[in-house]
Design a protein around this motif. Sequence first.
Motif, short mmCIF file in Angstrom:
data_model
loop_
_atom_site.label_atom_id
_atom_site.label_comp_id
_atom_site.label_asym_id
_atom_site.label_seq_id
_atom_site.Cartn_x
_atom_site.Cartn_y
_atom_site.Cartn_z
N ASP A 174 0.79 -1.28 0.06
CA ASP A 174 0.66 0.10 0.20
C ASP A 174 0.95 1.29 -0.04
O ASP A 174 1.63 1.56 0.51
N GLN A 175 0.76 2.22 -1.13
CA GLN A 175 1.89 3.43 -0.68
C GLN A 175 1.42 4.20 0.25
O GLN A 175 1.90 5.18 0.27
N LEU A 176 0.13 3.93 0.77
CA LEU A 176 0.11 5.31 1.59
C LEU A 176 0.58 5.12 2.84
O LEU A 176 0.45 5.67 3.99
N ILE A 177 1.18 3.75 3.27
CA ILE A 177 1.66 3.17 4.86
C ILE A 177 3.27 3.88 4.62
O ILE A 177 3.39 3.14 3.37
N ALA A 178 3.35 4.34 5.28
CA ALA A 178 5.04 4.44 5.71
C ALA A 178 5.26 3.30 6.19
O ALA A 178 4.82 3.58 6.91
N ARG A 179 6.65 3.32 5.71
CA ARG A 179 7.64 2.30 6.38
C ARG A 179 8.90 2.62 6.10
O ARG A 179 9.65 3.18 4.94
#
Length: 79
Positions: free
Chosen positions: A25-30
């Motif tokens: 998911d591109q919206l979750i900052a990892r």
Amino acid sequence: MNLLTQELPSPRSMEEAPAPGKNQDQLIARGLQKEQYIGIFGLAIALIAAVGLLSRRVEYAIIFAFFISAILIAFFLFI
């Protein structure tokens, strides 16, 4: 009554968690925790410096409250 004759999936074919790389998911900052901590620490220093320019007593009160809060947080986390 088709539900009674329907075959259920075997437990071996079910996944408990998605495989790595399968659900990106591109919206979750990892992996940004280090940068966040550096930013928070920088903001805290800037706040203390700005208040210190206005009043030395307020600066000491903020530093004292910060250390007491850190000690209490550590105490309650490790109980």
